[in-house]
Design a protein around this motif. Structure first.
Motif, PDB file in Angstrom:
ATOM      1  N   ASP A 225     -21.308  -1.371 -53.565  1.00 40.65           N
ATOM      2  CA  ASP A 225     -20.230  -0.666 -53.770  1.00 40.65           C
ATOM      3  C   ASP A 225     -20.080   0.862 -53.228  1.00 40.65           C
ATOM      4  N   TRP A 226     -21.464   1.204 -53.502  1.00 40.64           N
ATOM      5  CA  TRP A 226     -21.674   2.782 -52.811  1.00 40.64           C
ATOM      6  C   TRP A 226     -21.688   3.067 -51.355  1.00 40.64           C
ATOM      7  N   ILE A 227     -22.202   1.648 -50.969  1.00 37.39           N
ATOM      8  CA  ILE A 227     -22.130   1.732 -49.489  1.00 37.39           C
ATOM      9  C   ILE A 227     -20.522   1.440 -49.018  1.00 37.39           C
ATOM     10  N   GLU A 228     -19.805   0.583 -49.588  1.00 37.89           N
ATOM     11  CA  GLU A 228     -18.577   0.538 -49.314  1.00 37.89           C
ATOM     12  C   GLU A 228     -17.563   1.622 -49.337  1.00 37.89           C
ATOM     13  N   ILE A 229     -17.840   2.414 -50.501  1.00 40.13           N
ATOM     14  CA  ILE A 229     -17.306   3.796 -50.774  1.00 40.13           C
ATOM     15  C   ILE A 229     -17.484   4.686 -49.637  1.00 40.13           C
TER      16      ILE A 229
END
Length: 99
Positions: free
Chosen positions: A10-14
């Motif tokens: 999720d952090w990479i996506e954000i």
């Protein structure tokens, strides 16, 4: 452990979604036409605030959004990872502005 790995995804996506604030943070240094250099870190804080404010605000808002949207999102892991990114930006600003 699965929740932490999901949060890293999720952090990479954000951060891919937040590409514009990252570019904006870089533009603050790329177009430093005046060649401003500060004597110490504390004098450079207002300049860093101008460049990083958009990134900090959008990071907080996206963290809140993902926390409400996804069940497996660990906000503490996200906050730690995003804080590391912002600290790296501050280090980059310091390297280019102070001295």
């Amino acid at each position: 452990m699965k929740k932490i790995i999901k949060t890293i995804g999720d952090w990479i996506e954000i951060n891919l979604i937040l590409i514009f604030p990252h570019i904006f943070a870089f533009i603050g240094l790329a177009f430093n036409d005046t060649g401003v250099h500060y004597d110490n870190f504390f004098n450079a804080i207002p300049y860093m605030g101008n460049g990083l404010l958009l990134l900090i605000i959008t990071s907080i808002l996206m963290g809140i959004y993902y926390h409400k949207k996804k069940e497996n999102h660990n906000s503490i892991v996200y906050a730690i990872l995003q804080s590391i990114v912002i600290i790296l930006w501050i280090a980059y600003y310091t390297d280019n502005l102070v001295g």
